[in-house]
Design a protein around this motif. Structure first.
Motif, mmCIF file in Angstrom:
data_model
loop_
_atom_site.group_PDB
_atom_site.id
_atom_site.type_symbol
_atom_site.label_atom_id
_atom_site.label_comp_id
_atom_site.label_asym_id
_atom_site.label_seq_id
_atom_site.Cartn_x
_atom_site.Cartn_y
_atom_site.Cartn_z
ATOM 1 N N GLY A 135 0.547 -1.435 -0.320
ATOM 2 C CA GLY A 135 -0.372 0.313 -0.271
ATOM 3 C C GLY A 135 0.819 1.158 0.244
ATOM 4 N N TYR A 136 1.751 1.667 0.837
ATOM 5 C CA TYR A 136 2.332 2.478 0.966
ATOM 6 C C TYR A 136 2.797 2.516 -0.250
ATOM 7 C CZ TYR A 136 6.308 5.973 2.353
ATOM 8 O OH TYR A 136 6.458 7.144 2.641
ATOM 9 N N TRP A 137 3.445 2.101 -1.111
ATOM 10 C CA TRP A 137 4.518 2.327 -2.237
ATOM 11 C C TRP A 137 3.429 2.215 -3.571
ATOM 12 C CZ3 TRP A 137 8.975 4.240 -2.187
ATOM 13 C CH2 TRP A 137 9.640 4.155 -1.138
ATOM 14 N N ALA A 138 2.218 1.536 -3.322
ATOM 15 C CA ALA A 138 1.068 2.311 -4.259
ATOM 16 C C ALA A 138 0.611 3.373 -4.184
ATOM 17 C CB ALA A 138 0.143 1.219 -4.056
ATOM 18 N N GLY A 139 0.949 4.132 -3.360
ATOM 19 C CA GLY A 139 0.454 5.621 -2.724
ATOM 20 C C GLY A 139 1.463 6.897 -3.459
ATOM 21 N N PHE A 140 2.356 6.347 -2.801
ATOM 22 C CA PHE A 140 3.217 7.244 -3.313
ATOM 23 C C PHE A 140 3.618 6.892 -4.980
ATOM 24 C CE2 PHE A 140 8.294 8.354 -3.879
ATOM 25 C CZ PHE A 140 7.883 8.677 -2.840
ATOM 26 N N GLY A 193 -8.712 8.569 1.949
ATOM 27 C CA GLY A 193 -7.940 7.471 2.376
ATOM 28 C C GLY A 193 -6.638 7.876 3.982
ATOM 29 N N ALA A 194 -6.761 8.766 3.350
ATOM 30 C CA ALA A 194 -5.556 9.083 4.075
ATOM 31 C C ALA A 194 -5.120 8.711 5.185
ATOM 32 C CB ALA A 194 -5.582 10.790 4.076
ATOM 33 N N LYS A 195 -5.248 8.362 5.983
ATOM 34 C CA LYS A 195 -4.807 7.371 7.275
ATOM 35 C C LYS A 195 -4.814 5.869 6.593
ATOM 36 C CE LYS A 195 -7.332 10.208 10.539
ATOM 37 N NZ LYS A 195 -8.221 10.083 11.252
ATOM 38 N N GLY A 196 -4.704 5.478 6.080
ATOM 39 C CA GLY A 196 -4.720 3.940 5.554
ATOM 40 C C GLY A 196 -3.229 4.040 4.104
ATOM 41 N N ARG A 197 -3.147 2.686 4.584
ATOM 42 C CA ARG A 197 -1.003 2.517 3.964
ATOM 43 C C ARG A 197 -0.737 3.286 2.966
ATOM 44 N NH1 ARG A 197 -1.737 -3.689 5.333
ATOM 45 N NH2 ARG A 197 -0.313 -4.399 7.053
ATOM 46 N N SER A 198 -1.815 3.552 1.926
ATOM 47 C CA SER A 198 -1.883 3.829 0.329
ATOM 48 C C SER A 198 -1.959 5.563 1.125
ATOM 49 C CB SER A 198 -2.692 3.011 -0.849
ATOM 50 O OG SER A 198 -3.032 2.350 -1.019
#
Length: 355
Positions: A135-140, A193-198
Motif C-alpha cells: 500500500g505505501y508504495w502504491a500510494g507513493f 483514505g489518508a490514514k491508511g497505508r496507501s
C-alpha cells in the motif's frame, strides 16, 4: 516432518518487476529449513544469480504446473490464462473474491483440481489487518504519477507518456521535481483514505515535493458522496480500500463543472470491474504504456490514472518492503492451522462453495 517447499513462479503480467520473495527473504526461509525453488524469468527486479547464491533451486520459467503437489506456489499477480485444473496450494493476489471479471473461471479451476487459494489480500492478523501490503508504495507511486500528469498538462504536454520503472525513489522524485520547477505554481493534492497505508504513501510523496495536501478519511466520507469538494483540489488520489457498496465519491455529473480545478485523478484502489468502486467514471484499467484515460474533454479536461500494479514503478523498494512483512508468515507455512492461514482458507471455501 517433511520439508516445506515454496516455489516462486515467474510473473507474466507486462512490466511486473516486483516479487513476493526477495533473495534475502529466500535465504531466511532456507535457513529456517525450507526448500525454495525460483523460476527463471526476465521481469524480476532481482537477478536469478542472486537467488542461486542464497541456496535456491533454480527452475525453468512457467514450470510451476509440474512442481511437486505438496509445494506452495508463490507469486504476486494473476496466473496466465488457461483452463487446466489447479492442484497446488497457491499464494498470490487472485482478484477473484469481489465479482471481478473472470473470477468464477479461476475459482472453478481451483475447485476442479482440489487445490487451494491463500489470497495475499486476505491474509490478516487477529485485528483483521492485512499482514503484508504494497500500500505505501502504491500510494507513493500513484501520487507521483498524478502530480507528473498535472505538471505536464500545465506545460501543454501529453498528460502522461508511457512510463517504466525507476531504480529508486530518488530518480522518480527528481523527474517530477524537474517538471514542477517549470510550472507557475504547485498543485494541491487531495488524498481520500489518508490514514491508511496507501494514503500515507501518497502523503509521503506530497511531503517530499513540499505540496499542500487535503487529507480525508472515514470521518469526511461518512456522509456519502458524490463530493463536490474534490473539484477544489488539483490532483485527487483515491486510496480507499472498499469491501462494501457505498455512494460514489465522484460522478461525471459532479465533475462536469466549469469552476473545477481538478485536473487529474489517480485511483490507487483501482477496481473498475467490481461493484464497489467509488470512482465510477471508467470501465478499464490503464497501463504503464497507456497511463491515462481522458474522462472529460477540453477545454477543462480531466485525466484518470488507474494502474493496478503501481508499486512496480519502484519494484526494488516495494519488493523489499513487502518481503520484510511477508516472510515471517511464510516461515509458518508448515502449520496451516495457524489463524492467518486458516482464515484465508475459510474465505476460499466460502467463495467456492456454490460454484
Amino acid at each position: 516432518m517433511s520439508q516445506t517447499h515454496i516455489w516462486l513462479r515467474a510473473e507474466t503480467k507486462p512490466q511486473e518487476q516486483r516479487t513476493a520473495l526477495t533473495p534475502k527473504g529466500a535465504k531466511a526461509l532456507i535457513e529456517a529449513g525450507f526448500k525454495v525453488s525460483v523460476e527463471q524469468g526476465p521481469q524480476n527486479i532481482f537477478n536469478i544469480e542472486q537467488y542461486r547464491a542464497m541456496g535456491c533451486e533454480i527452475v525453468a520459467q512457467g514450470s510451476w504446473p509440474q512442481a511437486p503437489k505438496s509445494a506452495f506456489i508463490l507469486g504476486l499477480k494473476e496466473l496466465p490464462e488457461d483452463s487446466f485444473p489447479l492442484v497446488h496450494k497457491h499464494i498470490y493476489f487472485a482478484h477473484a473474491y469481489k465479482d471481478q471479471a473472470g473470477a468464477n473461471d479461476i475459482l472453478s479451476r481451483f475447485k476442479q483440481g482440489e487445490g487451494a487459494l491463500y489470497d495475499l489480500e486476505f491474509l490478516v492478523d487477529e485485528n483483521q489487518r492485512r499482514i503484508a501490503a504494497f500500500g505505501y508504495w502504491a500510494g507513493f507511486a500513484g501520487a507521483a504519477l498524478g502530480v507528473w500528469a498535472w505538471a505536464n498538462k500545465q506545460l501543454g504536454k501529453t498528460a502522461l507518456p508511457p512510463v517504466s520503472s525507476f531504480p529508486d525513489q530518488e530518480k522518480l522524485l527528481n523527474e517530477v521535481s524537474a517538471l514542477l520547477a517549470q510550472c507557475a505554481n504547485k498543485p494541491n493534492v487531495m488524498v481520500i483514505g489518508a490514514k491508511g497505508r496507501s494514503g500515507s504513501g501518497a502523503l509521503g510523496l506530497a511531503k517530499a515535493l513540499q505540496l499542500k495536501t487535503i487529507e480525508w478519511d472515514m470521518e469526511e466520507t461518512a456522509v456519502g458522496g458524490p463530493f463536490e469538494q474534490v473539484n477544489d483540489a488539483d490532483v485527487l488520489v483515491n486510496c480507499v480500500l472498499v469491501n462494501q457498496d457505498l455512494p460514489p465519491f465522484v460522478t461525471l455529473s459532479s465533475l462536469d463543472s466549469a469552476e473545477r480545478n481538478l485536473s487529474v485523478i489517480c485511483d490507487v484502489s483501482c477496481d473498475p470491474y467490481g461493484d464497489y468502486n467509488p470512482i465510477r467514471i471508467y470501465d478499464h484499467c490503464t497501463t504503464f504504456n497507456n497511463p491515462t484515460i481522458e474522462v472529460l474533454s477540453p477545454p477543462n479536461s480531466l485525466h484518470l490514472i488507474a494502474i493496478d500494479h503501481l508499486p512496480s514503478l519502484l519494484p526494488k523498494e516495494s519488493s523489499e518492503d513487502y518481503g520484510q512483512q511477508l516472510v515471517p508468515y511464510l516461515a509458518s507455512l508448515h502449520d496451516l492451522s495457524l489463524p492467518v492461514w486458516q482464515k484465508a482458507l475459510d474465505i476460499y471455501h466460502q467463495k467456492t462453495t456454490n460454484l
